[in-house]
Design an enzyme around this catalytic site. Structure first.
Site, PDB file in Angstrom:
ATOM      1  CE  LYS A  14      -3.749  -2.544   2.122  1.00 47.87           C
ATOM      2  NZ  LYS A  14      -4.918  -2.538   3.140  1.00 47.87           N
ATOM      3  CE1 TYR A  54      -9.342  -4.298  -0.237  1.00 46.27           C
ATOM      4  CE2 TYR A  54      -8.542  -1.962  -1.000  1.00 46.27           C
ATOM      5  CZ  TYR A  54      -8.008  -3.128  -0.247  1.00 46.27           C
ATOM      6  OH  TYR A  54      -6.776  -3.277   0.238  1.00 46.27           O
ATOM      7  CG  PHE A  62     -13.691  -0.812   7.018  1.00 52.14           C
ATOM      8  CD1 PHE A  62     -13.271  -1.071   5.679  1.00 52.14           C
ATOM      9  CD2 PHE A  62     -14.427  -1.543   7.617  1.00 52.14           C
ATOM     10  CE1 PHE A  62     -13.307  -2.223   5.447  1.00 52.14           C
ATOM     11  CE2 PHE A  62     -14.775  -2.904   7.316  1.00 52.14           C
ATOM     12  CZ  PHE A  62     -14.219  -3.387   6.156  1.00 52.14           C
ATOM     13  CB  THR A  96      -7.230  -7.450   8.904  1.00 51.64           C
ATOM     14  OG1 THR A  96      -7.352  -8.488   8.065  1.00 51.64           O
ATOM     15  CG2 THR A  96      -7.553  -6.030   8.355  1.00 51.64           C
ATOM     16  NE  ARG A 107      -2.032  -6.332   7.023  1.00 50.59           N
ATOM     17  CZ  ARG A 107      -2.931  -7.166   6.802  1.00 50.59           C
ATOM     18  NH1 ARG A 107      -3.364  -8.151   7.213  1.00 50.59           N
ATOM     19  NH2 ARG A 107      -3.733  -6.898   5.311  1.00 50.59           N
ATOM     20  CG  ASN A 117      -3.987  -3.103   6.606  1.00 44.40           C
ATOM     21  OD1 ASN A 117      -3.607  -2.513   5.362  1.00 44.40           O
ATOM     22  ND2 ASN A 117      -4.787  -3.999   6.943  1.00 44.40           N
ATOM     23  CG  HIS A 120      -4.904  -6.670  -0.273  1.00 44.53           C
ATOM     24  ND1 HIS A 120      -6.106  -7.018   0.259  1.00 44.53           N
ATOM     25  CD2 HIS A 120      -5.094  -7.372  -1.567  1.00 44.53           C
ATOM     26  CE1 HIS A 120      -6.717  -7.789  -0.386  1.00 44.53           C
ATOM     27  NE2 HIS A 120      -6.268  -8.045  -1.430  1.00 44.53           N
ATOM     28  CD  GLU A 131      -7.736  -9.990  -3.929  1.00 44.58           C
ATOM     29  OE1 GLU A 131      -6.547 -10.072  -3.565  1.00 44.58           O
ATOM     30  OE2 GLU A 131      -8.654  -9.955  -3.058  1.00 44.58           O
TER      31      GLU A 131
HETATM   32  P1  CMP Z   1      -6.598  -5.508   3.415  1.00 43.49           P
HETATM   33  O1  CMP Z   1      -6.095  -6.930   3.553  1.00 43.49           O
HETATM   34  O2  CMP Z   1      -6.238  -4.666   2.448  1.00 43.49           O
HETATM   35  O3  CMP Z   1      -8.268  -5.788   3.140  1.00 43.49           O
HETATM   36  C1  CMP Z   1      -9.389  -5.179   3.131  1.00 43.49           C
HETATM   37  C2  CMP Z   1      -8.878  -3.960   4.104  1.00 43.49           C
HETATM   38  O4  CMP Z   1      -9.998  -3.138   4.642  1.00 43.49           O
HETATM   39  C3  CMP Z   1      -8.117  -4.427   5.217  1.00 43.49           C
HETATM   40  O5  CMP Z   1      -6.814  -4.710   4.799  1.00 43.49           O
HETATM   41  C4  CMP Z   1      -8.140  -2.940   6.105  1.00 43.49           C
HETATM   42  O6  CMP Z   1      -7.353  -2.092   5.411  1.00 43.49           O
HETATM   43  C5  CMP Z   1      -9.382  -2.496   5.608  1.00 43.49           C
HETATM   44  N1  CMP Z   1     -10.341  -2.969   6.965  1.00 43.49           N
HETATM   45  C6  CMP Z   1     -10.670  -4.171   7.383  1.00 43.49           C
HETATM   46  N2  CMP Z   1     -11.324  -4.292   8.260  1.00 43.49           N
HETATM   47  C7  CMP Z   1     -11.399  -2.560   8.867  1.00 43.49           C
HETATM   48  C8  CMP Z   1     -12.089  -2.107   9.770  1.00 43.49           C
HETATM   49  N3  CMP Z   1     -12.589  -2.604  10.775  1.00 43.49           N
HETATM   50  N4  CMP Z   1     -11.882  -0.851   9.870  1.00 43.49           N
HETATM   51  C9  CMP Z   1     -10.946  -0.057   8.944  1.00 43.49           C
HETATM   52  N5  CMP Z   1     -10.576  -1.038   8.047  1.00 43.49           N
HETATM   53  C10 CMP Z   1     -10.708  -1.983   7.898  1.00 43.49           C
END
Ligand code: CMP
Length: 142
Positions: A14, A54, A62, A96, A107, A117, A120, A131
């Protein structure tokens, strides 16, 4: 015991991984584990691409933040290969929520924000199929 054959997974570093200069650190971890890099590109992804990526999160609280963050600057899009690559990469990157991610994971070691974070990775072979095809053509991966 049954051993899964070599498979592929899709990974995004990211924008924060680039701005914090953690690309080499993260790529190095995947390489040292024994995974092989198949393809990579650095690109600022469009809102449309982010929405496809997504789609399952559309409507969640979120969602807008997530789309804004992933489209804010260039990312590194990659395909990796190896035995049980999907499961292995998920383990290496950690939960996550970086607060819950174990030390020793990407992470767990470098993140704090749940939206931003760092990384992905596909959570199943089916997500890999959906994807990677948003960003890579089959000829780029052969
Ligand atoms: P990623 O692995 O990119 O997949 C979906 C993304 O949504 C996840 O990482 C986070 O960046 C985001 N995400 C998932 N759950 C939450 C949450 N509860 N609050 C904010 N962001 C979230």
């Amino acid at each position: 015991m049954y051993h899964k054959m070599s498979e592929r997974t899709f990974v995004i570093l990211k924008p924060s991984a680039i701005s914090r200069q953690l690309v080499g650190e993260i790529v190095g971890r995947l390489e040292r584990k024994g995974l092989r890099l198949v393809q990579a590109k650095v690109k600022k992804i469009s809102r449309e691409e982010a929405e496809r990526l997504y789609a399952v999160h559309r409507g969640k609280p979120f969602y807008e933040d997530l789309i804004k963050t992933i489209t804010s600057a260039r990312v590194v899009l990659m395909v990796w290969e190896g035995r049980s690559a999907v499961e292995v990469v998920r383990k290496l990157i950690g939960s996550t929520d970086p607060v819950k991610a174990e030390p020793g994971t990407v992470r767990g070691d470098y993140g704090l924000d749940i939206t931003d974070n760092l990384i992905h990775a596909s959570d199943s072979p089916e997500s890999y199929q959906a994807e990677h095809s948003i960003f890579f053509t089959e000829s780029e991966l052969s």
